[in-house]
Design an enzyme around this catalytic site. Structure first.
Site, PDB file in Angstrom:
ATOM      1  N   GLU A 167       1.685   1.784  -3.478  1.00 43.65           N
ATOM      2  CA  GLU A 167       0.447   2.120  -4.183  1.00 43.65           C
ATOM      3  C   GLU A 167       0.014   3.563  -3.935  1.00 43.65           C
ATOM      4  O   GLU A 167      -0.436   4.255  -4.839  1.00 43.65           O
ATOM      5  CB  GLU A 167      -0.662   1.143  -3.765  1.00 43.65           C
ATOM      6  CG  GLU A 167      -0.425  -0.259  -4.309  1.00 43.65           C
ATOM      7  CD  GLU A 167      -1.363  -1.289  -3.720  1.00 43.65           C
ATOM      8  OE1 GLU A 167      -1.345  -1.483  -2.472  1.00 43.65           O
ATOM      9  OE2 GLU A 167      -2.115  -1.916  -4.468  1.00 43.65           O
ATOM     10  N   GLY A 182       0.806  -1.221   0.000  1.00 41.96           N
ATOM     11  CA  GLY A 182       0.000   0.000   0.000  1.00 41.96           C
ATOM     12  C   GLY A 182       0.840   1.272   0.000  1.00 41.96           C
ATOM     13  O   GLY A 182       0.384   2.326  -0.453  1.00 41.96           O
TER      14      GLY A 182
END
Ligand code: COA
Length: 263
Positions: free
Chosen positions: A114, A111
């Site tokens: 991301e 994440g």
């Protein structure tokens, strides 16, 4: 406003959101994600914020991924909801009208990678490391990683990184086009701050137009993208910023951009 897992400050038009759970390498828990969503709402409404920087507390991590401790209790339905909520918040971030820079000071995994890819560009410390290691947990990226990574570095390299969980350093990430610039760790924030201050003084209407035209244009054919560009070019001419920018150049002075459209 105070938060549990993030810090947020605004200084002279430059906002800094710091992920602040250094003991867990700033892992993204559902609570952290909701705090990010709150801050994005504030930033969206506050015309005084002209640039946003994202960084991580401590000297080890930007964000080491979604909070893995949450995964054990998640059923498939909750997993889908978690992924969809994360994606929704990352779209909110990506679609902010102002420039957003990821200032990656350490691990940007899962994440973390991301969210960095949802920013307009990434500045990294020479100690930063990037990767999508979800495969090692028997899962895949869920916050847009497969999609944004493939768009940024190409399909084959994205598949290689997601399938092998290989961690790459800042220079490798720069060579791939994932990172815009690499700085020595101790200079990273100051260098990012200089660029942020320069962006805060540029025309907000044109900055927003550049962002939208490049982001939307990359998802359509060239002709449609150029049509978007021409439309936005015209919108810029309806802004006071364009009048001010041209006048300032001709009068040999610095422009004072306000980000407003003419009536
Ligand atoms: N979620 C929750 N906790 C995390 C985390 C994550 N994604 N990443 C690190 N942590 C925690 C560790 O469990 C550890 O907690 P503890 O001190 O209570 O044991 C602490 O952060 C420090 O991490 P540690 O693993 O001891 O540091 P390290 O320097 O040995 O390794 C990493 C660093 C980043 C390589 C390693 O922590 C790691 O692989 N993290 C997971 C990365 C990942 O898979 N991300 C994708 C998740 S979908």
């Amino acid at each position: 406003m105070s938060y549990e897992n993030i810090l947020f400050e605004v200084n002279q038009g430059v906002a800094i959101l710091t992920f602040n759970r250094p003991k867990a390498l700033n892992a993204l828990s559902p609570k952290t994600l909701e705090e990010v969503a709150e801050v994005l709402d504030l930033v969206k409404k506050d015309q005084g914020v002209r640039v946003l920087l994202l960084t991580g507390a401590g000297d080890k991590a930007f964000i080491a991924g979604a909070d893995i401790t949450e995964f054990q209790k998640m059923n498939p339905l909750e997993a889908r909801q978690f992924a969809e909520r994360g994606q929704e918040i990352f779209f909110q971030l990506e679609q902010l009208a102002i420039p957003v820079i990821a200032v990656v000071n350490g691990f940007a995994l899962g994440g973390g990678c991301e969210i960095a890819m949802s920013c307009d560009f990434i500045y990294a410390s020479d100690k930063a490391k990037f990767g999508q290691p979800e495969i090692n947990l028997g899962i895949i990226p869920g916050f847009g990683g497969t999609q944004r990574l493939a768009r940024l570095v190409g399909r084959a390299k994205a598949k290689e990184l997601c399938m092998t969980a290989e961690m790459i350093d800042a220079q490798q990430a720069k060579d791939l086009g994932l990172v815009a610039k690499v700085f020595p760790a101790e200079q990273l924030m100051a260098e990012a701050g200089k660029v942020a201050a320069a962006l805060a003084a540029k025309g907000p209407v044109a900055l927003r137009a550049i962002k939208q035209v490049i982001d939307r244009g990359c998802d359509v054919d060239l002709k449609s993208g150029c049509a978007l560009e021409a439309e936005s070019f015209a919108v810029c001419f309806a802004s006071q910023d364009a009048g001010e920018g041209v006048a300032a150049f001709l009068e040999k002075r610095k422009p004072n951009f306000q980000g407003t459209l003419t009536n």
